[in-house]
Design an enzyme around this catalytic site. Structure first.
Site, short mmCIF file in Angstrom:
data_model
loop_
_atom_site.label_atom_id
_atom_site.label_comp_id
_atom_site.label_asym_id
_atom_site.label_seq_id
_atom_site.Cartn_x
_atom_site.Cartn_y
_atom_site.Cartn_z
N LYS A 132 0.86 -1.22 -0.03
CA LYS A 132 -0.03 -0.10 -0.05
C LYS A 132 0.77 1.28 0.01
O LYS A 132 2.00 1.20 0.39
CB LYS A 132 -1.13 0.19 1.19
N TYR A 186 15.04 30.32 6.98
CA TYR A 186 13.94 31.12 7.59
C TYR A 186 14.12 31.32 9.02
O TYR A 186 14.26 30.32 9.83
CB TYR A 186 12.54 30.53 7.11
#
Length: 389
Positions: free
Chosen positions: A44, A277
């Site tokens: 999956k 940042y």
């Protein structure tokens, strides 16, 4: 070697190398642990980020008996790619592609009578018998049918549909909540409840091909839970389900994915220079900075800002400042590897590089999430696709 990217130079920025030889070896190790039970290779979420189709092929070549997916779309994609054999998919919502799954000979999981009604209607339309597995909620509290009256009603309705030639009940199954926590009392409680619910269904006349409850941690540690089939997900990809159970090497597994990138820039900066940042990192003195051109858009956890480990030029470095969308910085401490030098974020660890578990610890998450979240901008490069000799 094969590559998934349509852009030939994409792997120069970053690449996730997928060692299919390691995956095959993991399947063989898990088959030995399963002690005669079949192994379902769970692919999956695009094979936990490794690539569902190549990993499914490798798993089947190594002796996996079943493939497992969460969604019908994942299962249908395996069939479209030509994958043979038994496939189970278990996460359904009303209106799902029942008929397509039936026509593709996919086993579908049912947790309630609404799903049985939809699958029998689809079987009538298709003119084919639907292969269905009944899922019991033995205590996880997610999908699955509750014990007692609900289970009795589902079993009765499924047997009625089977008598009408619309379905074949091929499996009875459930899922553990805490198998990755050795000794947790819920494990024994769920196993006992599963035995009771299976016994009831079989007393009523259900004759399943497979009964299964064991996930990766139960496969590795709880032989009483193996029944006819074990469902191996994260262990297939060589990652320990839990640090408490041991390292991959302790469990006889080898990590399949190695994530690396090429340094985009190396430069000298003075002390007191802000990095990324917010300037959450400021250089303590003159140093060199290396720019690693992957970020949270590639699946690098922003929560690993300031903590994520990277091997560059033979040394462990740490993410300096915030992980940005497309890039992050490491402080090289004055070292000057050239632009283009390899930065290894994680791999098996035997060359000194960090592992997915190291990134999980740095991010406050689990290794499952680390490998699964690596995005499509990072090409998968497959190695050891064929058995040697």
């Amino acid at each position: 070697m094969s590559e998934t990217s349509a852009v030939p130079t994409a792997s120069l920025r970053a690449r996730a190398e997928i060692d299919l030889g390691a995956l095959r070896a993991n399947v063989r190790a898990l088959r030995a642990r399963a002690e005669g039970a079949g192994v379902m290779a769970v692919v999956k979420s695009d094979g936990y980020g490794h690539g569902a189709v190549p990993c499914a092929r490798a798993a089947l070549a190594a002796g996996a008996a079943w493939l497992g997916t969460a969604t019908a779309e994942e299962a249908l994609a395996l069939r479209a790619a030509g994958l043979p054999g038994r496939i189970l998919c278990w996460l359904w919502v009303p209106g799902g592609p029942w008929r397509q799954a039936i026509e593709a000979d996919i086993d579908v999981s049912l947790s309630g009578t609404w799903a049985l009604r939809e699958v029998t209607a689809a079987a009538r339309e298709a003119g084919r018998v639907a292969r269905v597995q009944l899922k019991a909620d033995t205590g996880l509290g997610r999908n699955g049918c509750q014990p007692g009256e609900n289970w009795a009603a589902l079993v009765t309705a499924a047997l009625r549909a089977e008598a009408e030639g619309l379905v074949r009940v091929t499996g009875l199954w459930s899922h553990f909540a805490c198998a990755d926590e050795p000794g947790h009392p819920s494990v024994a409680a769920q196993l006992g409840r599963f035995r009771e619910m299976v016994a009831y269904a079989e007393d009523q006349g259900v004759r399943p091909e497979v009964r299964h409850i064991a996930n990766s941690p139960a496969t590795l540690t709880l032989s009483d839970s193996h029944f006819d089939l074990v469902r191996t997900g994260i262990a297939l990809y060589g990652i320990s389900p839990s640090p408490e159970l041991g390292t991959p090497a302790d469990l006889g597994l080898r990590p399949v994915m190695t994530l690396s990138a090429s340094l985009a820039l190396v430069k000298h900066v003075p002390g007191g220079h802000g990095v990324s940042y917010g300037h959450h990192y400021v250089t303590p003195g003159p140093t060199t900075l290396g720019l690693v051109p992957v970020g949270y858009a590639d699946g690098i956890p922003r929560h690993a800002s300031g903590t994520g480990p990277v091997l560059v030029d033979g040394k462990w470095r740490t993410v300096a400042g915030r992980v940005a969308m497309d890039q992050f910085v490491v402080d090289l401490g004055g070292d000057e590897p050239p632009a283009g030098a390899q930065a290894v974020l994680f791999g098996p660890g035997d060359r000194g590089e960090p592992t997915a578990e190291d990134w999980a610890k740095a991010s406050g998450t689990i290794a499952y999430e680390i490998v699964t979240r690596i995005g499509t901008r990072v090409p998968r490069v497959y190695v050891n696709g064929q058995e040697p000799g």
